[in-house]
Motif scaffolding. Structure first.
Motif, PDB file in Angstrom:
ATOM      1  N   ARG A   1       0.912  -1.123   0.078  1.00  0.00           N
ATOM      2  CA  ARG A   1      -0.160  -0.112   0.129  1.00  0.00           C
ATOM      3  C   ARG A   1       0.857   1.356   0.007  1.00  0.00           C
ATOM      4  O   ARG A   1       0.442   2.075  -0.839  1.00  0.00           O
ATOM      5  CB  ARG A   1      -0.903  -0.010   1.062  1.00  0.00           C
ATOM      6  CG  ARG A   1      -2.054   1.052   1.221  1.00  0.00           C
ATOM      7  CD  ARG A   1      -3.115   0.807   0.196  1.00  0.00           C
ATOM      8  NE  ARG A   1      -3.909  -0.198   0.737  1.00  0.00           N
ATOM      9  CZ  ARG A   1      -4.969  -0.715  -0.016  1.00  0.00           C
ATOM     10  NH1 ARG A   1      -5.235   0.007  -1.206  1.00  0.00           N
ATOM     11  NH2 ARG A   1      -5.619  -1.661   0.359  1.00  0.00           N
ATOM     12  N   ALA A   2       1.813   1.309   0.919  1.00  0.00           N
ATOM     13  CA  ALA A   2       2.918   2.560   1.000  1.00  0.00           C
ATOM     14  C   ALA A   2       3.514   2.783  -0.302  1.00  0.00           C
ATOM     15  O   ALA A   2       3.698   3.769  -0.734  1.00  0.00           O
ATOM     16  CB  ALA A   2       3.646   2.241   2.270  1.00  0.00           C
ATOM     17  N   GLU A   3       3.961   1.508  -0.853  1.00  0.00           N
ATOM     18  CA  GLU A   3       4.785   1.697  -2.159  1.00  0.00           C
ATOM     19  C   GLU A   3       3.949   2.287  -3.341  1.00  0.00           C
ATOM     20  O   GLU A   3       4.339   3.098  -4.205  1.00  0.00           O
ATOM     21  CB  GLU A   3       5.359   0.293  -2.621  1.00  0.00           C
ATOM     22  CG  GLU A   3       5.945  -0.086  -1.670  1.00  0.00           C
ATOM     23  CD  GLU A   3       6.909  -1.505  -2.103  1.00  0.00           C
ATOM     24  OE1 GLU A   3       6.897  -1.892  -3.439  1.00  0.00           O
ATOM     25  OE2 GLU A   3       7.075  -2.431  -1.326  1.00  0.00           O
TER      26      GLU A   3
ATOM     27  N   THR B   1       1.295   4.095  -3.038  1.00  0.00           N
ATOM     28  CA  THR B   1       1.158   5.389  -2.838  1.00  0.00           C
ATOM     29  C   THR B   1       2.176   6.485  -3.086  1.00  0.00           C
ATOM     30  O   THR B   1       1.680   7.569  -3.782  1.00  0.00           O
ATOM     31  CB  THR B   1       0.565   5.775  -1.139  1.00  0.00           C
ATOM     32  OG1 THR B   1      -0.786   4.892  -0.769  1.00  0.00           O
ATOM     33  CG2 THR B   1       0.251   7.110  -0.862  1.00  0.00           C
TER      34      THR B   1
END
Length: 358
Positions: free
Chosen positions: A57-59, A61
């Motif tokens: 998810r963070a990647e 975003t």
């Protein structure tokens, strides 16, 4: 089975949030008794758990935040990076075996292992006010669990095609609530396939039905490689108002030996005749009307005649989605005027190669 898998005939509520547009439609049509080939949805809960549980998810975003909407190259770079990460990342431990179990249960319905289609079903597709068709991937004629597992990942990754990312940016569609389900569905051995719209797309006339049809799998029609038969019917009487016989010079047919689709030339005798007889044409139009009544608004439907099934039982409904041009909020319906010219100009560009899925 659990929140990760929903079979089309399970009676599950066809919620967009869990199933995405395509799978919600397939569940809804199956529940309504329409002739939908069997299959199941890998739900958005599975996708979300995969993305969150694998640290993606963070990647994702961060990649999206670096995009310059006016720079095509930056969109392409972000798309490639995100798709590679999704396709290569391991699923969380508690997801192992879930897809395999569902696949085995589907195969148990048949006397032997059958090919399937794997079809993307995003939460932001097939909506009355958006036209996402074709932005995510569909894969046809897959045999065996390893191929299905690989292509489920590819469908997940296709949520981030350059085209899909650009569309969302241009239409201010937020990424926060976006998710992807995937349909795994028995293939149809299509003798004839096509699309139908329960209005005339050239002028919005809701008293008409337009049907495009060609031999074999519909992918060659979608790609513009063949010109299909184009028929305009009166919606009440189901009589032909106008017809144009397309050249239909080639068709895609399944090859059991290779497990793939082969292109072959259509004999001249079949090129110059309509590929649907009167009874088949009436059946397609009737099914389109039934879909419109079920959903309460004009529909684009995808259909196929299965060569393995007897006449009368061989028409299958592959997909139904709302018409999004003339039925959009604020659109003004055109008057029902008779047309005397050639084909209606029914565009196939919005349909994916899912025409044979099924």
């Amino acid at each position: 089975m659990n929140d990760y898998i929903v079979f089309f005939d399970s009676g599950h509520e066809p919620t967009l949030e869990l199933l995405g547009g395509k799978c919600a439609s397939l569940v809804s049509m199956t529940t309504a008794g329409m002739p939908v080939p069997p299959g199941f949805a890998v739900t958005t809960a599975a996708f979300d758990h995969f993305v969150d549980g694998s640290g993606l998810r963070a990647e994702i975003t961060a990649c999206l935040a670096r995009i310059d909407p006016d720079d095509v190259a930056s969109v392409d770079r972000a798309s490639a990076e995100i798709r590679e990460a999704i396709e290569s990342r391991e699923v969380p431990d508690d997801m192992h075996g879930v897809l395999h179990t569902a696949y085995d249960e589907l195969m148990a319905r048949f006397s032997e292992e059958v090919p399937v289609a794997v079809r993307s079903s995003a939460t932001a597709e097939d909506l009355p006010d958006a036209s996402f068709a074709g932005q995510q991937d569909t894969y046809l004629w897959l045999t065996g669990y390893p191929a299905v597992s690989e292509h489920v990942r590819r469908c997940w990754a296709s949520l981030y095609t350059s085209r899909a990312i650009t569309y969302r940016l241009r239409n201010s569609i937020p990424e926060e609530d976006l998710s992807m389900a995937v349909a795994v569905q028995k293939m149809v051995n299509a003798r004839v396939s096509g699309v139908a719209m329960t209005m005339d797309p050239s002028n919005g006339d809701r008293s008409k039905i337009v049907i495009d049809a060609s031999w074999g799998v519909g992918e060659m029609v979608v790609s513009g490689q063949v010109t299909p038969d184009n028929l305009l019917l009166d919606k009440v009487m189901l009589t032909v108002v106008r017809e144009h016989i397309g050249d239909k010079h080639a068709e895609l047919v399944p090859d059991a030996a290779s497990g793939s689709l082969l292109e072959r030339e259509v004999e001249h005798e079949r090129q110059v005749v309509r590929c649907l007889d009167d009874a088949e044409l009436h059946a397609v139009a009737s099914m389109a009307k039934r879909a419109e009544k079920h959903y309460g608004c004009p529909q684009d439907i995808e259909w196929a005649l299965d060569a393995d099934l007897p006449d009368g039982d061989n028409l299958l409904l592959l997909q139904s989605r709302p018409e999004t041009v003339h039925s959009a909020p604020g659109a003004t319906p055109a008057p029902a005027t008779p047309s005397t010219s050639g084909p209606t100009g029914f565009s196939m560009s919005g349909f994916t190669s899912s025409l044979l899925a099924r």
